[in-house]
Write an enzyme that holds these catalytic residues in place. Sequence first.
Site, short mmCIF file in Angstrom:
data_model
loop_
_atom_site.label_atom_id
_atom_site.label_comp_id
_atom_site.label_asym_id
_atom_site.label_seq_id
_atom_site.Cartn_x
_atom_site.Cartn_y
_atom_site.Cartn_z
N TRP A 183 0.87 -1.25 -0.17
CA TRP A 183 -0.19 -0.31 0.23
C TRP A 183 0.67 1.04 0.03
O TRP A 183 1.73 0.99 0.89
CB TRP A 183 -0.67 -0.11 1.41
CG TRP A 183 -1.38 1.47 1.28
CD1 TRP A 183 -2.55 1.69 0.46
CD2 TRP A 183 -1.23 2.78 2.48
NE1 TRP A 183 -3.40 2.88 0.56
CE2 TRP A 183 -2.38 3.73 1.63
CE3 TRP A 183 -0.18 2.98 3.28
CZ2 TRP A 183 -2.59 5.10 2.65
CZ3 TRP A 183 0.11 4.23 3.87
CH2 TRP A 183 -1.28 5.12 3.02
N GLU A 224 -3.21 -2.93 -2.21
CA GLU A 224 -3.90 -2.08 -2.13
C GLU A 224 -4.92 -1.20 -2.08
O GLU A 224 -3.54 -0.27 -2.24
CB GLU A 224 -3.79 -2.59 -0.52
CG GLU A 224 -4.65 -1.76 1.14
CD GLU A 224 -4.29 -1.90 1.73
OE1 GLU A 224 -3.28 -2.29 2.09
OE2 GLU A 224 -5.43 -1.04 2.77
N LYS A 226 -6.79 2.64 -2.17
CA LYS A 226 -7.70 3.79 -1.20
C LYS A 226 -7.83 4.21 -2.43
O LYS A 226 -7.53 5.04 -2.89
CB LYS A 226 -6.31 4.14 -0.02
CG LYS A 226 -7.07 4.89 0.85
CD LYS A 226 -6.09 4.90 1.89
CE LYS A 226 -6.79 5.45 2.70
NZ LYS A 226 -6.43 6.05 3.52
N ASP A 257 -9.11 -2.86 1.33
CA ASP A 257 -9.42 -2.21 2.52
C ASP A 257 -10.94 -2.03 2.91
O ASP A 257 -11.70 -1.28 1.61
CB ASP A 257 -7.80 -1.55 3.44
CG ASP A 257 -8.76 -1.03 4.45
OD1 ASP A 257 -9.79 -0.53 4.61
OD2 ASP A 257 -7.80 -1.04 5.08
N HIS A 260 -11.83 1.92 2.17
CA HIS A 260 -11.19 2.32 1.37
C HIS A 260 -11.93 3.00 -0.20
O HIS A 260 -11.44 2.83 -1.12
CB HIS A 260 -9.77 1.72 0.71
CG HIS A 260 -8.94 1.75 1.59
ND1 HIS A 260 -7.59 1.64 1.46
CD2 HIS A 260 -8.49 2.30 2.95
CE1 HIS A 260 -6.71 1.90 2.39
NE2 HIS A 260 -7.27 2.19 3.44
N HIS A 284 -8.05 -6.60 3.98
CA HIS A 284 -8.16 -5.18 5.38
C HIS A 284 -9.46 -5.37 5.55
O HIS A 284 -10.78 -4.28 5.46
CB HIS A 284 -7.32 -4.47 5.16
CG HIS A 284 -6.08 -3.83 5.09
ND1 HIS A 284 -5.36 -3.13 5.13
CD2 HIS A 284 -5.14 -5.52 5.31
CE1 HIS A 284 -3.61 -4.14 5.57
NE2 HIS A 284 -4.10 -5.03 5.39
N ASP A 292 -12.31 8.80 7.83
CA ASP A 292 -11.68 7.96 8.76
C ASP A 292 -12.50 6.03 8.10
O ASP A 292 -12.75 6.21 8.44
CB ASP A 292 -11.44 8.73 9.68
CG ASP A 292 -10.74 6.98 10.64
OD1 ASP A 292 -9.27 7.19 9.63
OD2 ASP A 292 -10.39 7.05 11.84
N ASP A 294 -10.15 4.10 9.84
CA ASP A 294 -9.80 3.04 10.51
C ASP A 294 -10.53 2.43 11.34
O ASP A 294 -9.98 2.54 12.77
CB ASP A 294 -7.96 3.12 10.93
CG ASP A 294 -7.83 3.22 9.01
OD1 ASP A 294 -7.27 2.09 8.48
OD2 ASP A 294 -7.33 4.23 8.86
N ASP A 323 -7.74 -4.30 10.23
CA ASP A 323 -6.50 -3.01 10.03
C ASP A 323 -7.48 -1.72 10.13
O ASP A 323 -8.23 -0.95 10.46
CB ASP A 323 -6.58 -2.62 8.29
CG ASP A 323 -5.66 -1.48 8.58
OD1 ASP A 323 -5.16 -0.73 9.42
OD2 ASP A 323 -5.39 -1.02 6.86
C1 RNT Z 1 -3.92 3.16 4.70
C2 RNT Z 1 -3.86 1.01 4.60
C3 RNT Z 1 -2.81 0.43 5.06
C4 RNT Z 1 -2.33 1.09 6.06
C5 RNT Z 1 -1.51 0.01 7.16
C6 RNT Z 1 -0.88 0.82 8.60
O1 RNT Z 1 -4.68 3.27 4.72
O2 RNT Z 1 -4.92 1.16 5.60
O3 RNT Z 1 -3.11 -1.17 4.86
O4 RNT Z 1 -3.80 0.66 7.33
O5 RNT Z 1 -0.79 -0.77 6.23
ZN ZN Z 2 -5.37 -0.99 4.47
#
Ligand code: RNT
Ligand code: ZN
Length: 414
Positions: A183, A224, A226, A257, A260, A284, A292, A294, A323
């Site tokens: 990523w 990955e 985003k 993810d 994302h 993820h 956000d 996460d 993640d």
């Molecule tokens: C960031 C990605 C990535 C990170 C990690 C720490 O938006 O999701 O995967 O969160 O690698």
């Molecule tokens: Zn991620």
Amino acid sequence: MSIESRYAEAREMYRAIGVDTDKALEELKKIKLSMHCWQGDDVQGFDSKGPLSGGIQTTGNYPGKARTPEELMADIDKALSLIPGQHKINLHASYAIFDEGEWVDRDKIEPKHFRKWVEFAKERGLGLDFNPTCFSHPLSEEATLSSEKEEVRQFWVRHCIQCLKISEYFAEELGQPCMMNIWIPDGFKDIPADRFSPRNRLKKSLDEILATPYDHDKVYVTVESKVFGIGVESMTVGSHEFYMNYAAKNDCLCLLDTGHYHPTEVVSDKISAMLCFYDKLALHVSRPVRWDSDHVVLFDDEIREIAKEIVRNGADRVMIGMDFFDASINRIAAWAIGMRDMIKSLLYAELLPNKEMAQLQNDRNFSKLLMMSEEMKTMPFGDVWNYYLTQMGTPVEWYNEVEEYEREVLSKRG
Ligand code: RNT
Ligand code: ZN
């Protein structure tokens, strides 16, 4: 009533609708998650003291974060003791462990810098996954694998190639495949004048990385995407279309993810589409909240929908990584809640009369299907879950253990 007798009753109720709970638990036991090490220290790592960068952010200042490899490993142990099953740990390159006085830059890291992690994993029967760290570094401030500065681009290519070697070392030492996920934070805050060149440079960089010989049965390279990050709101170089096409043409895999995509897009709907074209898919699992991506994973609708797709389409084809990083709550609790909820969702999916539901769809009996999926929500699912926990030697009541660990260990970390 004891957990066992509650389970016995629940088993009968599920049996009445054609669901074998014992079999569901057997299946669940086989599913490995990859627990991300970076919840333990707010994505800090050990190779630099600098701030987290790359358009990702941890907010909060909850006391007791891990500051050393020993502390992080102890915290991972504590978290794993609260999570049922045998899993993997997902490391980032920034978690290299150097000897006293030693330090090498990211393009020079080697397997030996991860020997302690391998020992840790071996002793516990865990697998390891890996990630190049293309952020939180002076050379990542502008762009990494898509950089217009050739030396910078090459630095990150070299970094990823070293990471491939480390991933292969993990797979060999631990006797199980290692997933290596790429990523990058590259993108533009405002409307770019040229979208093609950065993407073309990213493509070239990936080609150069993947041209390195490595054992494709041991290391699964994933890419990955985003949709945006903080500071790269207008365009990311590694977009979904970019990576999906790249992976399709280049013998690597996609990692989706769950945080994302655009807020109305769901990863649960993408899993089956991807599996029509790829042997495997990586995830993820995260929880997006407004801008956000996460937050700690919960037992919510979308996670259960994702779990259904995994269970119905073949859990052995989906590599489930977590993640999330919340620095505002106890980090062990964050891990335990997120991991337990992912596993709980998989159990929920295993306990559905999936064949019968698919048949109802084929019969176009959508009223009965809707009724059934709603009725399943009030089945004695919790009794099966608690039984699973006790079978696996994992505490049902776990929070007191976190409180005690906080008192005895975390609060002494200054
Ligand atoms: C960031 C990605 C990535 C990170 C990690 C720490 O938006 O999701 O995967 O969160 O690698
Ligand atoms: Zn991620």
